[in-house]
Enzyme design. Structure first.
Site, PDB file in Angstrom:
ATOM      1  N   HIS A   1       0.848  -1.198   0.000  1.00 43.04           N
ATOM      2  CA  HIS A   1       0.000   0.000   0.000  1.00 43.04           C
ATOM      3  C   HIS A   1       0.880   1.243   0.000  1.00 43.04           C
ATOM      4  CE1 HIS A   1      -4.177   1.611   0.708  1.00 43.04           C
ATOM      5  NE2 HIS A   1      -3.417   2.701   0.816  1.00 43.04           N
ATOM      6  N   HIS A  58       1.105   4.842  -2.421  1.00 42.96           N
ATOM      7  CA  HIS A  58       0.599   5.640  -3.536  1.00 42.96           C
ATOM      8  C   HIS A  58       1.754   6.329  -4.258  1.00 42.96           C
ATOM      9  CE1 HIS A  58      -3.717   5.195  -2.796  1.00 42.96           C
ATOM     10  NE2 HIS A  58      -3.390   5.162  -1.522  1.00 42.96           N
ATOM     11  N   GLU A  82     -11.771   3.001   6.108  1.00 41.26           N
ATOM     12  CA  GLU A  82     -10.886   3.990   6.721  1.00 41.26           C
ATOM     13  C   GLU A  82     -11.719   5.209   7.090  1.00 41.26           C
ATOM     14  OE1 GLU A  82      -6.731   6.415   5.831  1.00 41.26           O
ATOM     15  OE2 GLU A  82      -8.205   6.170   4.251  1.00 41.26           O
ATOM     16  N   ASP A 105       1.376   4.136   2.800  1.00 47.65           N
ATOM     17  CA  ASP A 105       0.337   4.966   2.215  1.00 47.65           C
ATOM     18  C   ASP A 105       0.951   6.141   1.443  1.00 47.65           C
ATOM     19  OD1 ASP A 105      -2.234   5.622   1.525  1.00 47.65           O
ATOM     20  OD2 ASP A 105      -2.857   6.262   3.512  1.00 47.65           O
ATOM     21  N   ASP A 106       1.153   7.281   2.118  1.00 51.08           N
ATOM     22  CA  ASP A 106       1.716   8.485   1.487  1.00 51.08           C
ATOM     23  C   ASP A 106       2.790   9.073   2.397  1.00 51.08           C
ATOM     24  OD1 ASP A 106      -0.096   8.943  -0.921  1.00 51.08           O
ATOM     25  OD2 ASP A 106      -1.586   8.853   0.672  1.00 51.08           O
TER      26      ASP A 106
END
Length: 362
Positions: free
Chosen positions: A16, A18, A207, A285-286
Site C-alpha cells: 500500500h 501511492h 478507513e 500509504d503516502d
C-alpha cells in the site's frame, strides 16, 4: 534493556504505497523549484523539517485540504525523467526498509495530461518500474487504481487498460479517494473487467467510511485485499468473515493517525485484527505527507501495540502471502523472515533476503 531485532532488516512486502505520495521530500522541493511551482505553505513547512501536517480528513474540509496538498505535489511530476526518478527513489527507500517486493499504486489519468495521454503515461510508469527493478534488485509491480470521485465509466476504461498491460507488470486494480463519495457497486463492472482479466481486486474501504464500506468491497467488488480496512475492527462478524476468506487488509497506522481516523498510534486496532486472524500488510500509504515509511509502521506495531519479534515476523509473512509476488520470490522472502527471527537480536549478520528474483540481497 532488552535487545530487539532491527525491523528495517526484516524481509517484507509493501502493498500500500501511492505513487506521488512515495516521493522524497527533497525531490519534491527540487522539482517545485525546477518548474516554478509554488507549494502550499503547510507542505513546504513539513518538507523542510517541520511536523507533518495534521490533516483531520474525517470531515470533508479536511479531506479537501489533504487532496490539495497531494495535487500540488503531483503537479511537479511533468517529464518522464521525473517519473523515473520517483520510482527509483521509492524503490531505494523500500530496500532500506527491508522490502523485497513493492506494489505501487497509481491512477495514470492523473499524469496523462503532461505525459502525452493515458497509454503513454502508463507505459512511462511501467518502463520506470522495470528500470528501478534492474537498478535496485527490488521486485516491483503496479496496481492501477480508479478514482471514486470520477464517473464509473472512467473506471471501466482504466480496468481495460490495466488488463491490457497485465503482461507488463500490472497485477491489480484498485479504487481510491474519499470512501464517503459514491457507492462501491457503481464500480462493479470495472472490477469485473479487472477480475476477468486475472487482476487482483484491491479497493480502499474501512478507513474514512466505516464497517459498511468494507462489506461493500467484499460483496460488490469481490475484494481480494482491502486498502486500509481497519474499521472492520468495529464488527466481530466482519472480522471473522475477513479471516475466514483470507482477505488481506493493507493497514497504514501512521496514515490513520495523520488523517484523524484514530487520535493516537495506540488507538489503531492492530491487535484486534491480528488476534481475529485477519491477514495484514502494513503499508506507508503516502510517506511524503505522513512522514513515516515502511519500517516505521512495524515500529509502531512494536512500540504502541506490544508486538514482539515473532509477531512482527508473522506480520511480514502475511504481507508476503497477500502479495502478487511469484511463488519463488515469496518462498525466498519467507525464508529470509525465518532467518531474521532465528538470528540473535542485534546480530549484524542477520540476512535481509536472498535470491535474484527481485528479493533484496543481504
Amino acid at each position: 534493556m532488552e535487545r530487539v531485532r532491527d525491523v528495517s532488516e526484516l524481509p517484507k512486502a509493501h502493498l500500500h504505497l501511492h505513487f506521488t505520495g512515495s516521493m522524497r521530500p527533497g525531490t519534491l522541493l527540487e522539482l517545485a523549484d525546477k518548474y516554478g511551482v509554488r507549494l502550499p505553505e503547510a507542505l513546504t513547512d513539513a518538507l523542510t523539517g517541520g511536523e507533518s501536517p495534521r490533516l483531520r480528513a474525517t470531515d470533508e474540509r479536511g479531506w479537501f485540504r489533504f487532496q490539495r496538498l497531494y495535487d500540488a505535489a503531483r503537479s511537479c511530476l511533468r517529464e518522464p525523467e521525473d517519473i523515473q526518478r520517483l520510482v527509483r527513489e521509492a524503490a531505494e527507500e523500500d530496500v532500506k526498509d527491508g522490502s523485497g517486493w513493492l506494489e505501487i499504486q497509481v491512477d495514470p489519468t492523473s499524469y496523462a495530461p503532461r505525459l502525452g495521454g493515458l497509454i503513454p503515461a502508463l507505459e512511462i510508469i511501467l518502463d520506470a518500474v522495470e528500470s528501478a527493478m534492474r537498478e535496485t534488485g527490488l521486485g516491483m509491480r503496479v496496481l492501477v487504481a480508479a478514482n471514486r470521485m470520477k464517473h464509473p465509466l472512467d473506471a471501466r476504461t482504466l480496468a481495460r487498460l490495466a488488463v491490457r498491460y497485465a503482461d507488463r507488470g500490472v497485477i491489480g486494480f484498485g479504487l481510491s479517494n474519499d470512501e464517503r463519495r459514491g457507492l462501491a457497486r457503481d464500480f462493479d463492472r470495472a472490477f469485473a473487467i479487472a477480475r476477468d482479466g486475472g487482476l487482483l481486486s484491491a479497493p480502499h474501504g474501512g478507513e474514512l467510511a466505516g464497517v459498511a464500506s468494507v462489506r461493500d468491497c467484499l460483496d460488490d467488488l469481490g475484494a481480494d485485499r482491502i486498502g486500509h480496512g481497519v474499521r472492520a475492527a468495529e464488527d466481530p462478524r466482519l472480522l471473522k468473515r475477513l479471516a475466514d476468506r483470507g482477505v488481506t487488509c493493507e493497514v497504514c497506522p501512521a496514515s490513520n493517525v495523520a488523517l484523524g481516523v484514530y487520535e493516537k498510534p495506540e488507538d489503531v486496532p492492530l491487535r484486534t485484527l491480528f488476534e481475529a486472524g485477519v491477514p495484514m500488510a502494513l503499508g506507508a500509504d503516502d510517506p511524503l505527507l505522513f512522514g513515516a515509511r515502511l519500517a516505521a509502521q512495524y515500529e509502531i506495531a512494536r512500540r504502541y501495540h506490544g508486538f514482539d519479534d515473532a509477531e512482527l515476523a508473522e506480520l511480514a509473512r502475511q504481507s508476503v502471502r497477500g502479495s502478487a509476488a511469484p511463488k519463488d520470490v515469496q518462498d525466498e522472502l519467507l525464508s529470509g523472515i525465518d532467518a531474521w527471527l532465528a538470528a540473535a537480536p542485534g546480530d549484524p549478520g542477520t540476512p535481509v533476503g536472498a535470491g535474484p528474483a527481485g528479493v533484496r540481497q543481504g
